[in-house]
Design a protein around this motif. Sequence first.
Motif, PDB file in Angstrom:
ATOM      1  N   ILE A  84      -0.187 -24.378 -11.383  1.00  0.00           N
ATOM      2  CA  ILE A  84      -0.407 -22.993 -11.810  1.00  0.00           C
ATOM      3  C   ILE A  84      -0.532 -22.136 -10.558  1.00  0.00           C
ATOM      4  CG2 ILE A  84      -1.902 -21.377 -13.052  1.00  0.00           C
ATOM      5  CD1 ILE A  84      -2.783 -23.679 -14.830  1.00  0.00           C
ATOM      6  N   HIS A  85       0.178 -21.024 -10.544  1.00  0.00           N
ATOM      7  CA  HIS A  85       0.133 -20.083  -9.432  1.00  0.00           C
ATOM      8  C   HIS A  85      -0.266 -18.720  -9.978  1.00  0.00           C
ATOM      9  CE1 HIS A  85       2.253 -22.878  -6.680  1.00  0.00           C
ATOM     10  NE2 HIS A  85       2.829 -23.281  -7.803  1.00  0.00           N
ATOM     11  N   PHE A  86      -1.231 -18.072  -9.329  1.00  0.00           N
ATOM     12  CA  PHE A  86      -1.767 -16.806  -9.834  1.00  0.00           C
ATOM     13  C   PHE A  86      -1.530 -15.681  -8.831  1.00  0.00           C
ATOM     14  CE2 PHE A  86      -4.737 -13.524 -10.876  1.00  0.00           C
ATOM     15  CZ  PHE A  86      -4.888 -13.588 -12.246  1.00  0.00           C
ATOM     16  N   PHE A  87      -0.887 -14.612  -9.299  1.00  0.00           N
ATOM     17  CA  PHE A  87      -0.720 -13.391  -8.509  1.00  0.00           C
ATOM     18  C   PHE A  87      -1.678 -12.341  -9.056  1.00  0.00           C
ATOM     19  CE2 PHE A  87       3.102 -15.670  -7.683  1.00  0.00           C
ATOM     20  CZ  PHE A  87       3.572 -15.234  -6.452  1.00  0.00           C
ATOM     21  N   VAL A  88      -2.491 -11.757  -8.186  1.00  0.00           N
ATOM     22  CA  VAL A  88      -3.425 -10.744  -8.667  1.00  0.00           C
ATOM     23  C   VAL A  88      -2.648  -9.504  -9.102  1.00  0.00           C
ATOM     24  CG1 VAL A  88      -5.245 -11.584  -7.142  1.00  0.00           C
ATOM     25  CG2 VAL A  88      -3.833  -9.650  -6.418  1.00  0.00           C
ATOM     26  N   LEU A  93      -7.553  -7.605  -9.067  1.00  0.00           N
ATOM     27  CA  LEU A  93      -7.216  -7.859  -7.659  1.00  0.00           C
ATOM     28  C   LEU A  93      -8.389  -8.397  -6.835  1.00  0.00           C
ATOM     29  CD1 LEU A  93      -8.342  -5.279  -5.691  1.00  0.00           C
ATOM     30  CD2 LEU A  93      -6.578  -4.100  -6.976  1.00  0.00           C
ATOM     31  N   TRP A  94      -9.624  -8.274  -7.359  1.00  0.00           N
ATOM     32  CA  TRP A  94     -10.778  -8.685  -6.559  1.00  0.00           C
ATOM     33  C   TRP A  94     -11.098 -10.161  -6.780  1.00  0.00           C
ATOM     34  CZ3 TRP A  94     -12.188  -3.638  -8.948  1.00  0.00           C
ATOM     35  CH2 TRP A  94     -11.944  -2.577  -8.061  1.00  0.00           C
ATOM     36  N   MET A  95     -10.175 -11.009  -6.428  1.00  0.00           N
ATOM     37  CA  MET A  95     -10.406 -12.450  -6.476  1.00  0.00           C
ATOM     38  C   MET A  95     -10.601 -12.952  -5.056  1.00  0.00           C
ATOM     39  SD  MET A  95      -7.968 -14.001  -9.428  1.00  0.00           S
ATOM     40  CE  MET A  95      -8.367 -13.658 -11.150  1.00  0.00           C
ATOM     41  N   SER A  96     -11.581 -13.813  -4.885  1.00  0.00           N
ATOM     42  CA  SER A  96     -11.898 -14.231  -3.510  1.00  0.00           C
ATOM     43  C   SER A  96     -12.370 -15.670  -3.427  1.00  0.00           C
ATOM     44  CB  SER A  96     -12.957 -13.303  -2.913  1.00  0.00           C
ATOM     45  OG  SER A  96     -14.134 -13.290  -3.705  1.00  0.00           O
ATOM     46  N   GLY A  97     -11.768 -16.566  -4.227  1.00  0.00           N
ATOM     47  CA  GLY A  97     -12.071 -17.972  -4.041  1.00  0.00           C
ATOM     48  C   GLY A  97     -12.419 -18.751  -5.294  1.00  0.00           C
ATOM     49  N   TYR A  98     -12.817 -18.056  -6.363  1.00  0.00           N
ATOM     50  CA  TYR A  98     -13.267 -18.770  -7.556  1.00  0.00           C
ATOM     51  C   TYR A  98     -12.153 -19.603  -8.188  1.00  0.00           C
ATOM     52  CZ  TYR A  98     -15.414 -19.622 -12.124  1.00  0.00           C
ATOM     53  OH  TYR A  98     -15.917 -20.220 -13.255  1.00  0.00           O
ATOM     54  N   GLU A 110      -0.221 -10.774  -2.439  1.00  0.00           N
ATOM     55  CA  GLU A 110       1.008 -10.054  -2.118  1.00  0.00           C
ATOM     56  C   GLU A 110       2.176 -10.799  -2.770  1.00  0.00           C
ATOM     57  OE1 GLU A 110       1.063  -7.234  -0.609  1.00  0.00           O
ATOM     58  OE2 GLU A 110      -0.999  -7.184   0.168  1.00  0.00           O
ATOM     59  N   PRO A 111       3.318 -10.137  -2.972  1.00  0.00           N
ATOM     60  CA  PRO A 111       4.488 -10.840  -3.497  1.00  0.00           C
ATOM     61  C   PRO A 111       4.850 -12.039  -2.614  1.00  0.00           C
ATOM     62  CG  PRO A 111       4.863  -8.478  -3.539  1.00  0.00           C
ATOM     63  CD  PRO A 111       3.576  -8.698  -2.771  1.00  0.00           C
ATOM     64  N   LYS A 112       5.456 -13.023  -3.228  1.00  0.00           N
ATOM     65  CA  LYS A 112       5.774 -14.254  -2.494  1.00  0.00           C
ATOM     66  C   LYS A 112       7.121 -14.792  -2.968  1.00  0.00           C
ATOM     67  CE  LYS A 112       3.799 -18.828  -1.408  1.00  0.00           C
ATOM     68  NZ  LYS A 112       3.896 -18.660   0.056  1.00  0.00           N
ATOM     69  N   VAL A 113       7.820 -15.436  -2.061  1.00  0.00           N
ATOM     70  CA  VAL A 113       9.134 -16.004  -2.365  1.00  0.00           C
ATOM     71  C   VAL A 113       8.980 -17.501  -2.625  1.00  0.00           C
ATOM     72  CG1 VAL A 113      11.458 -16.433  -1.505  1.00  0.00           C
ATOM     73  CG2 VAL A 113      10.300 -14.272  -0.968  1.00  0.00           C
ATOM     74  N   PHE A 114       9.566 -17.955  -3.726  1.00  0.00           N
ATOM     75  CA  PHE A 114       9.622 -19.374  -4.056  1.00  0.00           C
ATOM     76  C   PHE A 114      11.082 -19.779  -4.240  1.00  0.00           C
ATOM     77  CE2 PHE A 114       5.285 -18.499  -5.120  1.00  0.00           C
ATOM     78  CZ  PHE A 114       4.601 -19.705  -5.001  1.00  0.00           C
ATOM     79  N   THR A 115      11.448 -20.921  -3.707  1.00  0.00           N
ATOM     80  CA  THR A 115      12.762 -21.483  -3.979  1.00  0.00           C
ATOM     81  C   THR A 115      12.590 -22.601  -4.989  1.00  0.00           C
ATOM     82  OG1 THR A 115      13.583 -20.937  -1.770  1.00  0.00           O
ATOM     83  CG2 THR A 115      14.795 -22.610  -3.006  1.00  0.00           C
ATOM     84  N   ILE A 116      13.212 -22.416  -6.155  1.00  0.00           N
ATOM     85  CA  ILE A 116      13.076 -23.370  -7.255  1.00  0.00           C
ATOM     86  C   ILE A 116      14.470 -23.858  -7.630  1.00  0.00           C
ATOM     87  CG2 ILE A 116      12.167 -23.758  -9.571  1.00  0.00           C
ATOM     88  CD1 ILE A 116      10.360 -21.305  -9.170  1.00  0.00           C
ATOM     89  N   ASN A 117      14.698 -25.140  -7.449  1.00  0.00           N
ATOM     90  CA  ASN A 117      16.030 -25.711  -7.734  1.00  0.00           C
ATOM     91  C   ASN A 117      17.143 -24.905  -7.080  1.00  0.00           C
ATOM     92  OD1 ASN A 117      14.658 -27.577  -9.359  1.00  0.00           O
ATOM     93  ND2 ASN A 117      16.270 -27.556 -10.900  1.00  0.00           N
ATOM     94  N   GLY A 126       3.848  -6.406  -9.212  1.00  0.00           N
ATOM     95  CA  GLY A 126       4.750  -5.259  -9.248  1.00  0.00           C
ATOM     96  C   GLY A 126       4.100  -3.929  -8.957  1.00  0.00           C
ATOM     97  N   ASP A 127       2.771  -3.855  -8.983  1.00  0.00           N
ATOM     98  CA  ASP A 127       2.108  -2.573  -8.738  1.00  0.00           C
ATOM     99  C   ASP A 127       2.237  -2.185  -7.266  1.00  0.00           C
ATOM    100  OD1 ASP A 127       0.316  -4.847  -8.226  1.00  0.00           O
ATOM    101  OD2 ASP A 127      -1.151  -3.297  -7.669  1.00  0.00           O
ATOM    102  N   GLY A 128       2.430  -0.904  -7.034  1.00  0.00           N
ATOM    103  CA  GLY A 128       2.500  -0.392  -5.664  1.00  0.00           C
ATOM    104  C   GLY A 128       3.809  -0.646  -4.955  1.00  0.00           C
ATOM    105  N   LEU A 129       4.798  -1.203  -5.651  1.00  0.00           N
ATOM    106  CA  LEU A 129       6.098  -1.458  -5.043  1.00  0.00           C
ATOM    107  C   LEU A 129       7.075  -0.366  -5.450  1.00  0.00           C
ATOM    108  CD1 LEU A 129       6.443  -5.311  -5.705  1.00  0.00           C
ATOM    109  CD2 LEU A 129       5.446  -4.161  -3.720  1.00  0.00           C
ATOM    110  N   GLY A 130       8.059  -0.122  -4.605  1.00  0.00           N
ATOM    111  CA  GLY A 130       9.069   0.862  -4.939  1.00  0.00           C
ATOM    112  C   GLY A 130       8.635   2.279  -4.607  1.00  0.00           C
ATOM    113  N   PRO A 131       9.467   3.265  -4.950  1.00  0.00           N
ATOM    114  CA  PRO A 131       9.191   4.660  -4.590  1.00  0.00           C
ATOM    115  C   PRO A 131       8.114   5.290  -5.461  1.00  0.00           C
ATOM    116  CG  PRO A 131      11.167   4.512  -5.934  1.00  0.00           C
ATOM    117  CD  PRO A 131      10.744   3.095  -5.659  1.00  0.00           C
ATOM    118  N   GLY A 132       7.496   6.360  -4.934  1.00  0.00           N
ATOM    119  CA  GLY A 132       6.558   7.165  -5.716  1.00  0.00           C
ATOM    120  C   GLY A 132       5.177   6.561  -5.853  1.00  0.00           C
TER     121      GLY A 132
END
Length: 257
Positions: A84-88, A93-98, A110-117, A126-132
Amino acid sequence: MNIPEGKKIYFSSDNHLGAPTHNESRPREQKFLRWLDEIRPDAHAIFLLGDLFDFWFEYRTVVPKGFVRTLGKLAEFRDSGIEIHFFVGNHDLWMSGYFEDELGIPVYHEPKVFTINDKKFFLGHGDGLGPGDKGYKRMKKIFKGRFFQWVFRWGHPDIGMRIAQYFSVKNKLISGNDDHIFLGEENEWLATYAKRKLETEHYDYFVFGHRHLPMTIKVAEQSTYFNIGDWIHHYTYGVFDGETFEIKEFEVSKEEK
């Protein structure tokens, strides 16, 4: 990451457990738990792309009350060997170890790149990405700062939770200027963000949450942006079988919606 034969990778986002109240979000939690049980036999890994909770803040010895069935189910999956992988998200967003210490689930801020097969995935909430949305982006930097978290942590959790509940629902500077209305393929800002990333590097799939709308947008001949929707209105999720990525809807009755 290589997917064993007969297994799949699943993607989920935006449950917002706790919104608008704990009692009102419990039926959504039950649907989510049923989905987890349904995918368990062939799940190799699950990516949770943010806003699982409508608010989450880790004090030194306290975490928010409620939704232990979800936490217990995630722990059960990890104990059985399912990754299981969790993106805040912008709400949790206030996760710090639990999650890392108690559940064995890595957390990404932050966004992360995974290579799968051999397919390259660019993943994030997705928040805060892109214009505006510059106001939200400025506030996000403040909220992520250690000084703000230190100040907030000194308040009583009951007070902190009430403040957070207000901002989560009422304030666009917390939630982002996102009305969950489809803007058109040319105007969807996460699709625009994906196109800009492709100018310097190839990715097969961009997979985000946050917009609460199931979307599939071709951003290049060999690249697609997916938004996997939510567990509030759409009950949608992503699945990758090693060759093809698609968005599916978890079946719920009309009475349950």
